[in-house]
Design a protein around this motif. Structure first.
Motif, short mmCIF file in Angstrom:
data_model
loop_
_atom_site.label_atom_id
_atom_site.label_comp_id
_atom_site.label_asym_id
_atom_site.label_seq_id
_atom_site.Cartn_x
_atom_site.Cartn_y
_atom_site.Cartn_z
N TYR A 37 -12.51 1.85 -5.40
CA TYR A 37 -12.06 2.02 -4.01
C TYR A 37 -10.71 2.72 -4.01
CZ TYR A 37 -10.08 -2.45 -5.53
OH TYR A 37 -9.46 -3.44 -6.26
N LEU A 38 -10.44 3.39 -2.89
CA LEU A 38 -9.12 3.98 -2.69
C LEU A 38 -8.16 2.88 -2.28
CD1 LEU A 38 -9.98 7.17 -0.58
CD2 LEU A 38 -9.90 6.92 -3.06
N ALA A 39 -6.94 2.99 -2.73
CA ALA A 39 -5.91 2.04 -2.31
C ALA A 39 -4.64 2.81 -1.99
CB ALA A 39 -5.66 1.00 -3.39
N ALA A 40 -4.14 2.59 -0.78
CA ALA A 40 -2.93 3.28 -0.36
C ALA A 40 -1.78 2.85 -1.25
CB ALA A 40 -2.61 2.95 1.10
N ASN A 41 -1.15 3.83 -1.85
CA ASN A 41 -0.04 3.56 -2.77
C ASN A 41 -0.44 2.53 -3.84
OD1 ASN A 41 1.65 5.32 -1.26
ND2 ASN A 41 1.92 3.68 0.24
N GLY A 42 -1.72 2.59 -4.24
CA GLY A 42 -2.20 1.73 -5.31
C GLY A 42 -2.39 0.28 -4.94
N LYS A 43 -2.26 -0.06 -3.66
CA LYS A 43 -2.18 -1.46 -3.26
C LYS A 43 -3.20 -1.85 -2.20
CE LYS A 43 1.50 -2.73 -1.19
NZ LYS A 43 2.91 -2.80 -0.78
N ASP A 44 -2.98 -1.38 -0.98
CA ASP A 44 -3.81 -1.84 0.13
C ASP A 44 -5.13 -1.10 0.20
OD1 ASP A 44 -1.66 -3.45 0.87
OD2 ASP A 44 -0.78 -1.84 2.07
N SER A 45 -6.21 -1.85 0.34
CA SER A 45 -7.52 -1.24 0.48
C SER A 45 -8.34 -2.01 1.50
CB SER A 45 -8.26 -1.22 -0.86
OG SER A 45 -9.62 -0.89 -0.65
N HIS A 61 -12.32 -3.61 -11.58
CA HIS A 61 -11.85 -2.87 -10.39
C HIS A 61 -11.26 -1.53 -10.81
CE1 HIS A 61 -11.82 -6.21 -7.24
NE2 HIS A 61 -12.37 -6.74 -8.31
N LEU A 62 -11.82 -0.46 -10.26
CA LEU A 62 -11.27 0.87 -10.50
C LEU A 62 -10.52 1.28 -9.22
CD1 LEU A 62 -13.33 3.88 -11.91
CD2 LEU A 62 -11.27 4.08 -10.53
N VAL A 63 -9.22 1.14 -9.28
CA VAL A 63 -8.39 1.39 -8.10
C VAL A 63 -7.92 2.84 -8.11
CG1 VAL A 63 -6.33 0.69 -6.82
CG2 VAL A 63 -7.60 -1.00 -8.16
N ILE A 64 -8.33 3.59 -7.09
CA ILE A 64 -7.91 4.99 -7.01
C ILE A 64 -6.65 5.06 -6.14
CG2 ILE A 64 -8.58 7.33 -6.33
CD1 ILE A 64 -11.50 6.44 -6.81
N ASP A 65 -5.57 5.38 -6.79
CA ASP A 65 -4.26 5.34 -6.14
C ASP A 65 -4.11 6.53 -5.20
OD1 ASP A 65 -1.64 5.04 -5.46
OD2 ASP A 65 -0.84 5.44 -7.46
N MET A 66 -3.93 6.25 -3.93
CA MET A 66 -3.76 7.31 -2.93
C MET A 66 -2.35 7.26 -2.38
SD MET A 66 -6.02 9.47 -1.75
CE MET A 66 -7.16 9.90 -3.06
N PRO A 67 -1.50 8.21 -2.76
CA PRO A 67 -0.17 8.24 -2.14
C PRO A 67 -0.34 8.60 -0.67
CG PRO A 67 -0.42 9.94 -3.86
CD PRO A 67 -1.77 9.37 -3.62
N MET A 68 0.03 7.70 0.21
CA MET A 68 -0.24 7.91 1.64
C MET A 68 1.02 8.36 2.36
SD MET A 68 -3.33 7.30 2.75
CE MET A 68 -4.85 6.69 1.97
N ARG A 69 0.86 9.45 3.07
CA ARG A 69 1.91 9.81 4.03
C ARG A 69 1.21 9.89 5.37
NH1 ARG A 69 2.42 14.49 0.79
NH2 ARG A 69 2.56 13.53 -1.26
N VAL A 70 1.86 9.40 6.39
CA VAL A 70 1.23 9.30 7.70
C VAL A 70 0.63 10.64 8.12
CG1 VAL A 70 1.60 8.79 10.15
CG2 VAL A 70 2.80 7.48 8.38
N GLU A 71 -0.67 10.63 8.44
CA GLU A 71 -1.33 11.78 9.05
C GLU A 71 -1.39 13.01 8.16
OE1 GLU A 71 -2.64 12.15 12.26
OE2 GLU A 71 -2.34 10.05 12.76
N ARG A 72 -1.08 12.83 6.85
CA ARG A 72 -1.29 13.98 5.98
C ARG A 72 -2.43 13.69 5.03
NH1 ARG A 72 3.85 16.64 3.52
NH2 ARG A 72 2.17 17.61 2.33
N GLU A 73 -3.26 14.68 4.80
CA GLU A 73 -4.39 14.47 3.90
C GLU A 73 -3.85 14.22 2.50
OE1 GLU A 73 -7.53 14.15 4.65
OE2 GLU A 73 -7.37 14.72 6.75
N PRO A 74 -4.34 13.19 1.84
CA PRO A 74 -3.85 12.89 0.50
C PRO A 74 -4.15 14.05 -0.44
CG PRO A 74 -5.23 11.12 1.36
CD PRO A 74 -5.38 12.28 2.27
N GLY A 75 -3.35 14.19 -1.43
CA GLY A 75 -3.44 15.32 -2.33
C GLY A 75 -4.72 15.35 -3.12
#
Lengths: 236, 236
Positions: A37-45, A61-75
């Motif tokens: 699963y994706l997890a915002a900043n490696g944490k919240d999913s 658990h395979l945690v896909i770390d998504m650096p989240m910035r508001v309203e921007r598509e993750p890299g």
């Protein structure tokens, strides 16, 4: 010896209520050796939170770390890394069950992993209940009937496009409202649709909020919010 | 003594695969004393067929007889009679679980019973997986991403309206195609979208068919058919 490849299952976990997973999703997750699963900043999913009652204690658990910035598509890098980590399991013959909020192919992030992996590995998609129809259920108001057109409109679109689409929709679901609320409110006001708009925050979650748009005074909404507009539908 | 009223549950049973019911739907149906469903000419019911593995042998079946004529909305009388029959159970304090194909509030007939009963009796809605997202899963092609607009377009609409809506949709789902296939084919041809259209018949049913529109030679499609048009989506 070439070992048999694992299968990537993209599994919709529905809008929030853990009972709104499908029987198939519940079965696949309950038997999973690896859940991703994706997890915002490696944490919240949110997807993991929805599905947690079905995930076996033994699952990796395979945690896909998504650096989240508001309203921007993750890299793209985060998807590249996630796809590579999933591929490692699939190459070893281990199935991976990827948890996806709502439905995997309806504005979901899963498609970016699917695009990277589906050519080389077996992939299966399990559709899920979307927040769109869950919101209509929470509102206790049918979304559409007979010959009515339903439009799904990301609030991130330019004002002109939103106005034109709303002018000709019997029913519309505005998604990704977040910090675009002021723009949306303005357009609905100009089209005299404000009184026909309902806000749903966290549909079917424990902290669900359902309220007329006219009762909202803030200029932003939380991420998991939609506005349903019953513009010309007979259900109004 | 006034007895406690029963609850009417409008329960989505999903697009066809019995594993695509939600856990909640499966639980409600498995515990049902009374299951209700529409049946064409008192006989055929897709919703019952989808849910049959969950219906207890002890459940009473309330069959709402729908005289079906192709492409004509069934008469109000059938809904009146169905609502009255459901109300009899609710008055006696018995819950009724109404089986609805897909999602109850997304182009479903349930809304006509809901409209007749929701003011006087407790009603609860359980959203379901729609054939729209199930079709995208069967096609293995995401329906929408990022800022894309999805439109749900009943093929019963006039040609002008369909053309205008299709011209500005990134993604469109044509429903109720049936005998309107020739019209739809014509419009998609004019807009140069024929090669971007996929036909899904009986999505997730055992006899599912997925095929490019260009491979269809007939001028009609079965009732449970959709055409997904990936007009301007990045998923194409």
């Amino acid at each position: 010896m070439v070992s048999k490849l694992g299968i990537l299952h993209g599994v919709g976990v529905g809008p929030g209520d853990p009972e709104l997973l499908t029987v198939k999703a519940a079965r696949l997750i309950s038997n999973a050796g690896v859940v991703a699963y994706l997890a915002a900043n490696g944490k919240d999913s949110t997807a993991r939170d929805i599905a947690k009652g079905y995930i076996p204690a033994t699952a990796q658990h395979l945690v896909i770390d998504m650096p989240m910035r508001v309203e921007r598509e993750p890299g793209e890098k985060a998807y590249d890394a996630g796809a590579a980590a999933i591929a490692e399991h699939l190459k070893q013959g281990r199935d991976v069950v990827m948890l996806c909020e709502g439905d995997p192919f309806f504005y979901g992030s899963f498609m970016y992993l699917f695009a990277r992996l589906a050519h080389d590995y077996p992939c299966a998609i399990v559709p899920g209940v979307t927040s769109m129809t869950a919101s209509a259920a929470s509102l206790r108001r049918p979304l559409s009937a007979r010959n009515e057109v339903v439009k799904v409109l990301p609030a991130t679109l330019p004002e002109d496009r939103l106005r034109e689409e709303l002018m000709t929709a019997e029913s519309a679901v505005l998604i990704k409202v977040g910090r675009h609320l002021a723009k949306v409110r303005n357009i609905l006001g100009l089209l005299d649709l404000s009184s026909r708009a309902r806000v749903i925050i966290n549909a079917t979650h424990e902290d669900e909020v359902v309220t007329p748009l006219l009762d909202i005074t803030e200029d932003t909404l939380p991420y998991f919010s939609s506005i349903l507009v019953y513009a010309g539908t007979e259900a109004w």
